[in-house]
Design an enzyme around this catalytic site. Structure first.
Site, mmCIF file in Angstrom:
data_model
loop_
_atom_site.group_PDB
_atom_site.id
_atom_site.type_symbol
_atom_site.label_atom_id
_atom_site.label_comp_id
_atom_site.label_asym_id
_atom_site.label_seq_id
_atom_site.Cartn_x
_atom_site.Cartn_y
_atom_site.Cartn_z
ATOM 1 N N ASP A 142 -4.243 -1.859 -62.541
ATOM 2 C CA ASP A 142 -4.148 -3.230 -61.057
ATOM 3 C C ASP A 142 -4.269 -2.814 -60.003
ATOM 4 O O ASP A 142 -3.754 -3.537 -58.811
ATOM 5 C CB ASP A 142 -2.727 -4.254 -61.819
ATOM 6 C CG ASP A 142 -1.505 -3.011 -61.829
ATOM 7 O OD1 ASP A 142 -1.889 -1.769 -61.789
ATOM 8 O OD2 ASP A 142 -0.916 -4.096 -60.979
ATOM 9 N N ASP A 144 -2.270 -3.908 -55.174
ATOM 10 C CA ASP A 144 -1.328 -3.216 -56.122
ATOM 11 C C ASP A 144 -1.164 -4.707 -56.732
ATOM 12 O O ASP A 144 0.184 -4.894 -56.155
ATOM 13 C CB ASP A 144 -1.320 -2.430 -56.669
ATOM 14 C CG ASP A 144 -0.604 -1.439 -58.401
ATOM 15 O OD1 ASP A 144 -1.493 -0.700 -58.390
ATOM 16 O OD2 ASP A 144 0.494 -2.225 -58.728
#
Length: 795
Positions: free
Chosen positions: A402, A359
């Site tokens: 993301d 992430d």
């Protein structure tokens, strides 16, 4: 050249008209229309040529082609006027007709060049559709009109061919024009529509001319010229709007229009209906059989192209269903499918399966400060770097937002090697919208162990997710390998964490700016070191120093570690900081050795860095390059973080100790696993955290805990170092209870390398000549940087 040719036509036209007028003849209305058409055609030619000069590439070629077609039309009009003025008999067909027929061919080519959103197969089908429509109208035209031409001049095949060419070519270019306009994008449709409308107007007059010729009626009617004049005027308008034509040489996904579906079929049905009205003898007498065969071949080719396009479209749709539309890597569906398959193969063949979940740290800052388009471009660049870091057979997917994942199959060490390669890929900044963005990932890795044959794919993915959240909490960078201790920590619901409130200067765009400055400071070796002496609590000797990093910021002044090390952890700059600190500290040791001042120096390392198998080799090389003894270097492991791979850490520590480098656990008592580290890791000393030491004088429970730790360390044969000693009372209590070494402002604040050198020399000269022991002076407590370190020893 084309514009010059068109301009030359005007004087010729004026000369011919003037000669005819001087001869005493009178102009008819049709002759005046001819004159007007010549002038307007010349203007259209010049306009198209000027538009060609203002464009580039395919658009320029398209307008050059159009200007050639219009120039040829102008020449045909001049020749036709010449025939009319000088009463040439039987001017049809003539060279003028050939010149006229160049225009639809040129416009068809120009429309194909100006079209956007078509693949190569789509453009081919466009041409085939035009042939189908043209062939169909040829059959209809022959049955309704052109057979009269054939009957009137059975031996004049050229006249029949020219008469058929007008409607055929016009129908073909109009078909292309309509289909191109239907697919046109913004900034294109007006110009393309004007060109198609221009050809429609000319086609109407062409059709009327062929009909009048076939029925042997006069063609000098001025009304016949309305279509030609209107078409030329529309070409002028198209050339004017074409100067801002926005061509896009990309295939644009659009829904199929109904026009493109029914357009080839309607003329074909009309042609079929017209054929049924003719007798077999009439059909065989004309060109209908040949045209029919050509039409059949063209229509068959068209259907084959449609089938090929449909197959390609279905394959594309199937591929896109498994791909993330933004980054092009796999999506969550394909990742889960391949993970399930890999786990099944693991049960059958015993292969290792690893799942990496990552992430991007503070990605929301990029979206909020620089905008979502920049964030989208950054995600695409991140996906490219991940793909470049893994092997060809590994699966990379974007799970959402993301968050990315990598499926790694093969040996166990492959998973860790590839995971570290992915992390290292983020060492270089991303260039987005002209800005350098240094983005770091939080990476979690879970590997299916051999003793867990019944482990499910969902559980393995969940473990990697938990490890990633552990990485986010620690902000330490590197790869966090899943271990059972992580299950004891609740996984937060949010996918964005912070180690505490950040100053306003470190939020939003300020964070990105400060990151860039920090990166530049590291690259240009602008960070500096200060050294805090470590004293033997029994003798008062300086037995070592600890290197502490500082950042002399050009605007904010000297920044302490607390002000920028959170950024180092958060954005994965630990490796660069470690290299800088170790090399600069060893360079200072070399300078001290030149003055015969041998003092052991300690450097701090974040715990996750200890899983780097390259670390012992790097330290050994740094020491060898400077001809230094390994005993002069101590590595202090920051204990307030999880060690992400205990097995690799043990290997690294063993290699360091075998090389002669001492190992210390720093900030002991502030972290998660202090006692387990004392049990599992082979170290030389432990450093009691300042917050562990400070309450001793006033808190009996705190003193009891410290006393127990000192006793335990003594049993294990470990050297103990107390940090943050502020008072003589604390120092004396620690000495009495067996603590070996102390450091803190009571003894000395951190000193620059030069000041420390001066202190060491004064210590040596004022006391024992062969050691660095400082004589004890009673009656002092706290000292300034310029003072010689002192300690108040109790009897």
């Amino acid at each position: 050249m084309v514009a010059g040719l068109a301009l030359c036509v005007l004087p010729i036209w004026l000369v011919v008209t003037l000669a005819y007028w001087l001869s005493g003849s009178h102009m008819s209305l049709a002759t005046g229309a001819d004159n007007l058409m010549i002038a307007l055609a010349a203007v259209a030619t010049v306009a198209a040529a000027m538009t060609a000069r203002t464009n580039r590439g395919r658009v320029r070629i398209a307008w050059v082609t159009t200007s050639i077609g219009l120039g040829s039309f102008t020449l045909g009009a001049v020749l036709w006027l010449f025939y009319r003025l000088f009463q040439v008999e039987h001017p049809y067909p003539s060279i003028a007709d050939i010149a006229y027929l160049v225009l639809p061919i040129a416009v068809a080519i120009a429309l194909l060049l100006l079209s956007s959103g078509f693949s190569r197969a789509s453009r081919t089908r466009l041409v085939v559709d035009a042939l189908v429509v043209a062939g169909s109208f040829t059959i209809v035209g022959w049955i309704t009109v052109l057979d009269e031409v054939g009957k009137a001049a059975p031996d004049d095949r050229l006249k029949v061919a020219i008469s058929a060419s007008y409607p055929v070519l016009d129908a073909a270019v109009l078909t292309i024009g309509v289909l191109v306009v239907m697919r046109a994008q913004g900034g294109q449709r007006r110009t393309l529509a004007l060109m198609t409308s221009a050809m429609l107007a000319i086609a109407i007059s062409d059709g009327a001319f062929v009909y009048l010729t076939a029925t042997q009626q006069p063609t000098a009617d001025a009304l016949l010229y309305l279509g030609w004049l209107g078409g030329l005027g529309l070409f002028v308008a198209a050339a004017v709007t074409g100067r801002g034509f926005a061509h896009r040489d990309v295939v644009v996904a659009q829904p199929v229009s109904w026009t493109s579906v029914w357009l080839p079929f309607v003329p074909l049905l009309l042609a079929s209906a017209a054929v049924y009205t003719e007798s077999p003898e009439e059909i065989r007498a004309g060109p209908i059989p040949v045209i029919g065969i050509v039409l059949l071949l063209a229509f068959s080719a068209r259907q084959l192209l449609v089938m090929s396009e449909n197959r390609t479209l279905l394959a594309t749709v199937a591929e896109q269903a498994l791909r993330d539309p933004l980054t092009g890597v796999g999506n969550r569906i394909v990742f889960r499918d391949r993970l399930n398959h890999a786990m099944q193969m693991r049960q059958r063949e015993g292969l290792s399966v690893g799942v990496l979940v990552m992430d991007l740290d503070d990605f929301k800052v990029v979206n909020d400060t620089l905008g979502h388009p920049v964030g989208d471009e950054l995600l695409s660049l991140v996906a490219d770097r991940i793909v470049a870091s893994v092997r060809a057979g590994d699966t990379v997917a974007r799970l959402g937002g993301d968050e990315f994942a990598v499926l790694i199959e093969g040996r166990v060490d492959n998973s860790q090697l590839i995971a570290h390669r992915v992390v290292e890929a983020f060492d270089e900044p991303f260039i987005v919208d002209g800005q350098d963005l240094l983005i770091r990932p939080s990476v979690g890795l879970a590997v299916a162990e051999q003793d867990e044959p019944d482990l499910l794919a969902e559980d393995l993915l969940k473990r990697a997710d938990i490890a990633m959240y552990s990485a986010k909490r620690s902000r330490s960078g590197g790869v966090h390998l899943f271990n059972s201790e992580m299950l004891l920590v609740e996984t937060p619901d949010s996918d964005l964490f912070a180690s505490g409130p950040m100053p306003a200067s470190r939020t939003g765009a300020g964070t990105i700016r400060l990151l860039g400055e920090l990166r530049q400071a590291i690259d240009h070796l602008e960070l500096t070191l200060v050294y805090q002496p470590k004293f033997d609590l029994n003798t008062g000797s300086i037995v070592g120093v600890e290197a502490l990093v500082r950042w002399p910021h050009p605007r904010r002044g000297l920044l302490s570690p607390d002000e920028f090390l959170p950024l180092v952890r958060r954005y994965g700059l630990m490796g660069s900081i470690t290299d800088l600190v170790v090399n600069q500290a060893l360079d200072d040791v070399v300078r001290w050795n030149a003055d015969s001042l041998e003092v052991p120096t300690a450097v701090n390392l974040f715990a996750p860095s200890m899983a780097d198998l390259r670390l012992p080799g790097k330290f050994a090389t740094a020491l060898a390059d400077r001809d230094l003894s390994p005993s002069q270097l101590t590595v202090e492991i920051t204990e307030d973080l999880f060690l992400d791979n205990m097995d690799r850490t043990k290997t690294v520590l063993d290699q360091l100790r075998q090389n002669g480098i001492r190992i210390a656990i720093d900030d002991f008592g502030s972290g998660y696993s202090a006692l387990s580290y004392m049990r599992d890791l082979t170290v030389d000393e432990i450093k009691l955290d300042r917050h562990f030491i400070a309450p001793i004088p006033a808190d009996r429970r705190a003193a009891a805990v410290v006393r127990a730790v000192l006793n335990l360390a003594g049993e294990l044969g470990l050297t103990t170092v107390a940090e943050g000693i502020e008072t003589a009372t604390t120092a004396d209590w620690l000495r009495q209870h067996g603590c070996n070494i102390g450091q803190g402002y009571y003894f000395s604040p951190p000193l620059t390398a030069d000041k420390l050198r001066d202190v060491l020399i004064r210590c040596r000269e004022s006391g024992a000549r062969e050691t660095l022991a400082c004589p004890v002076r009673r009656g002092s407590s706290h000292w300034s940087d310029a003072d010689v370190p002192q300690i108040e020893l109790m009897p």
